[in-house]
Enzyme design. Structure first.
Site, short mmCIF file in Angstrom:
data_model
loop_
_atom_site.label_atom_id
_atom_site.label_comp_id
_atom_site.label_asym_id
_atom_site.label_seq_id
_atom_site.Cartn_x
_atom_site.Cartn_y
_atom_site.Cartn_z
N GLU A 11 54.10 49.99 45.08
CA GLU A 11 53.32 50.46 44.07
C GLU A 11 51.73 50.36 44.75
OE1 GLU A 11 53.85 48.44 40.39
OE2 GLU A 11 55.45 49.98 40.03
N CYS A 20 63.52 59.76 39.19
CA CYS A 20 62.46 60.81 38.72
C CYS A 20 62.49 62.03 39.16
CB CYS A 20 61.22 59.90 38.81
SG CYS A 20 60.43 60.28 40.32
N ASN A 75 60.58 50.57 45.69
CA ASN A 75 59.29 51.00 45.14
C ASN A 75 58.24 50.15 45.73
OD1 ASN A 75 60.08 49.16 43.30
ND2 ASN A 75 58.98 50.18 41.69
N CYS A 119 58.10 55.71 45.14
CA CYS A 119 59.36 55.40 44.64
C CYS A 119 60.50 54.75 45.69
CB CYS A 119 60.06 56.72 43.86
SG CYS A 119 59.14 57.01 42.29
N GLU A 153 63.58 55.79 45.97
CA GLU A 153 64.41 56.93 46.73
C GLU A 153 63.40 57.55 47.91
OE1 GLU A 153 63.62 56.15 43.38
OE2 GLU A 153 65.12 57.38 42.23
N CYS A 204 61.62 62.51 42.86
CA CYS A 204 62.44 62.12 43.91
C CYS A 204 63.91 62.85 43.60
CB CYS A 204 63.24 60.78 43.34
SG CYS A 204 61.58 59.33 43.69
N1 THU Z 1 60.29 54.27 40.26
C1 THU Z 1 61.27 54.54 41.33
O1 THU Z 1 61.07 53.63 42.40
N2 THU Z 1 62.24 55.60 41.30
C2 THU Z 1 62.34 56.45 40.53
O2 THU Z 1 63.09 57.40 40.24
C3 THU Z 1 61.42 56.28 38.97
C4 THU Z 1 60.11 55.35 39.14
C5 THU Z 1 59.22 53.37 40.42
C6 THU Z 1 57.93 53.75 40.46
C7 THU Z 1 57.03 52.67 39.81
O3 THU Z 1 56.79 51.90 40.87
C8 THU Z 1 57.96 52.05 38.82
O4 THU Z 1 59.42 52.69 39.01
C9 THU Z 1 57.56 52.67 37.47
O5 THU Z 1 57.44 54.08 37.36
#
Ligand code: THU
Length: 137
Positions: free
Chosen positions: A48, A92, A46, A57, A59, A95
């Site tokens: 941000e 999520c 991920n 994310c 994925e 994703c």
């Molecule tokens: N996140 C992911 O990388 N993948 C997911 O499927 C769920 C959330 C990350 C996004 C963000 O940087 C952190 O998790 C908190 O939501």
């Protein structure tokens, strides 16, 4: 068929990818490892942004990287998701849709459940009745 050894390797590579996460806001460090049809594994983490909604994310990052490195014809057989926070970590909703673009209902999804249990399911279970590109034809 994805062997138990391949599953273990994917989980390991996803965890390793999470070490590169850029997650100064949530501090939730996520990694993903895709197993492509040709046996190649591509990882992502991920990334941000201070404008929170621009966060990518793990994925999604892995899918983008796989397309860049392997081309637009990639098909994903399996994906492992991991985090360095000892927390549950399933893909999520966004994703799930992103993965669905490059694989079918049978795609294997490996993720840590609550309490750290190694869970596995399929994309079809996580995203039934997916919206598909063929509907646009
Ligand atoms: N996140 C992911 O990388 N993948 C997911 O499927 C769920 C959330 C990350 C996004 C963000 O940087 C952190 O998790 C908190 O939501």
């Amino acid at each position: 068929m994805v062997s138990e050894a391949e599953k273990a390797k994917l989980r390991e590579l996803a965890t390793k990818a999470a070490e590169h996460a850029y997650a100064p806001y949530s501090r939730y460090r996520v990694g993903a490892a895709l197993l492509l049809e040709d046996g190649v594994v591509v990882t992502g983490c991920n990334v941000e942004n201070c404008s929170y909604r621009l966060t990518n994310c793990a994925e999604q990052g892995a899918i983008a990287r796989a397309v860049v490195e392997r081309g637009p014809g990639i098909r994903v057989r399996a994906v492992a998701v991991a985090n360095l926070n000892d927390a549950a970590s399933m893909p999520c909703g966004a994703c799930r849709q992103t993965l669905s673009e490059f694989g079918g209902d049978a795609m294997l999804v490996l993720y840590p459940g609550e309490g750290g249990a190694a869970m596995e399911t399929t994309l079809g279970e996580l995203l039934p009745h997916a919206f598909r590109g063929e509907f646009l034809a």
